[in-house]
Design a protein around this motif. Structure first.
Motif, PDB file in Angstrom:
ATOM      1  N   GLY A 243       7.649   5.668  -7.781  1.00 51.57           N
ATOM      2  CA  GLY A 243       8.060   4.407  -8.378  1.00 51.57           C
ATOM      3  C   GLY A 243       9.407   4.521  -9.057  1.00 51.57           C
TER       4      GLY A 243
ATOM      5  N   VAL B  83       5.412   2.148  -5.371  1.00 50.20           N
ATOM      6  CA  VAL B  83       5.155   2.166  -3.930  1.00 50.20           C
ATOM      7  C   VAL B  83       3.786   1.559  -3.652  1.00 50.20           C
TER       8      VAL B  83
ATOM      9  N   HIS C 186       7.884  -1.270  -1.321  1.00 49.18           N
ATOM     10  CA  HIS C 186       8.071  -1.121  -2.757  1.00 49.18           C
ATOM     11  C   HIS C 186       7.626  -2.422  -3.412  1.00 49.18           C
TER      12      HIS C 186
ATOM     13  N   SER D 187       7.956  -4.544  -6.431  1.00 51.71           N
ATOM     14  CA  SER D 187       8.784  -4.742  -7.614  1.00 51.71           C
ATOM     15  C   SER D 187       8.023  -5.629  -8.586  1.00 51.71           C
TER      16      SER D 187
ATOM     17  N   GLN E  76      18.202  -1.204  -7.314  1.00 58.18           N
ATOM     18  CA  GLN E  76      16.822  -0.927  -6.919  1.00 58.18           C
ATOM     19  C   GLN E  76      16.732  -0.820  -5.397  1.00 58.18           C
TER      20      GLN E  76
ATOM     21  N   VAL F  83      15.437   2.416  -3.154  1.00 58.13           N
ATOM     22  CA  VAL F  83      14.288   2.295  -2.258  1.00 58.13           C
ATOM     23  C   VAL F  83      14.687   2.628  -0.822  1.00 58.13           C
TER      24      VAL F  83
ATOM     25  N   GLN G  85      14.669   6.184  -0.093  1.00 58.39           N
ATOM     26  CA  GLN G  85      13.330   6.752   0.143  1.00 58.39           C
ATOM     27  C   GLN G  85      12.852   6.513   1.572  1.00 58.39           C
TER      28      GLN G  85
ATOM     29  N   MET H 215      10.523  -4.681   0.422  1.00 57.06           N
ATOM     30  CA  MET H 215      10.157  -4.822  -0.976  1.00 57.06           C
ATOM     31  C   MET H 215       9.520  -6.192  -1.158  1.00 57.06           C
TER      32      MET H 215
END
Length: 282
Positions: free
Chosen positions: A46, A70, A80, A82, A104, A108, A111, A116
């Motif tokens: 996260g 996540v 993700h 949010s 953000q 993400v 990753q 999201m």
């Protein structure tokens, strides 16, 4: 005023995030995401990012934050989630919320996650413009009274209906919105194209009054009207706030069930409008 953006890392910074939640939403202790959960999420994929005013002294230098973790979609795709974005009132309209979301997104994407999601109140036009117009998120999911009765200053006394938006982080649509390559559509131009407003204001009523008669969605595009300042309506014409909630609920549920997606937001005087397109794809 120099604003620095970075991950929240120390216990004192996480405590500052707790305090900022109370300031932004007027929440009591039971509604605040606590340090131990923020920290645990951060250690397991996260993310909590902070915006710091370097002219101030810690812990008062934290003026905004975004927090997420996540999760999985219903079909098992990693995404993700949010969960919260907050900026102190005196720091709003300076692009801090948008910059937090952009950073953000960068984290993400690093990753390997390309989707999201988050929720927001569709009657809050400021949030609608940020999420859908500026960031390029889209919505095709309406959640009724998602959180039940809420007690914070912004949400107390009104049903907690929410849009659940999708932010397709690597899509051309999002990249173009973030690059400001797609100007906001003109309301006059959309009307000239005969795109219907499903809930026009009643004749002789104030501009931000709810419709008395609504149309069913049809055609490639439709517009759904909602007030630009729902908080003012809650204070001055409280009965209309519930009417607006139920009208927007009925129209959006019908449109989403009919294959429409909310892809843009525009404002015209006292009203804002969701622009919905049928059969929209990433």
């Amino acid at each position: 005023m120099p604003i620095v953006y970075r991950r929240i890392e120390t216990h004192d910074e996480y405590r500052a995030v707790e305090d900022l939640q109370a300031q932004v939403w007027g929440s009591d202790a039971r509604d605040i995401v606590p340090l131990h959960l923020l920290l645990t999420a951060g250690k397991n994929g996260g993310l909590t990012l902070g915006a710091f005013d370097t002219d101030l002294t810690p812990p008062d230098d934290l003026v905004g934050f975004v927090f997420g973790f996540v999760g999985l979609t219903a079909t098992g795709q990693m995404k993700h989630c949010s969960h919260m974005l907050g900026v102190l009132p005196r720091y709003r309209d300076r692009g801090i919320g948008e910059e937090l979301k952009r950073r953000q997104r960068d984290c993400v994407l690093a990753q390997g996650i390309t989707l999201m999601s988050w929720t927001f109140d569709p009657l809050q036009s400021r949030n609608a413009r940020l999420n859908i117009r500026k960031l390029g998120a889209v919505c095709r999911t309406y959640a009724r009274d998602l959180y039940g009765a809420m007690s914070d200053r912004l949400n107390a006394g009104i049903l907690s209906d929410r849009f659940e938006v999708e932010w397709h982080l690597a899509s051309r649509h999002v990249e173009r919105r973030l690059a400001r390559a797609e100007p906001a559509p003109s309301f006059a131009a959309l009307i000239a194209q005969e795109i219907p407003v499903l809930n026009e204001a009643p004749p002789g009523a104030v501009a931000d009054a709810p419709a008395r008669i609504c149309r069913a969605p049809s055609g490639d595009c439709v517009l759904i009207r909602f007030p630009t300042d729902i908080q003012a309506i809650r204070q001055m014409r409280p009965a209309e706030a519930l009417t607006w909630r139920m009208q927007l609920r009925d129209l959006c549920e019908a449109a989403f069930a009919g294959g429409y997606t909310a892809v843009d937001v525009l404002s015209e005087g006292a009203c804002s409008y969701y622009l919905l397109r049928q059969h929209w794809s990433v």
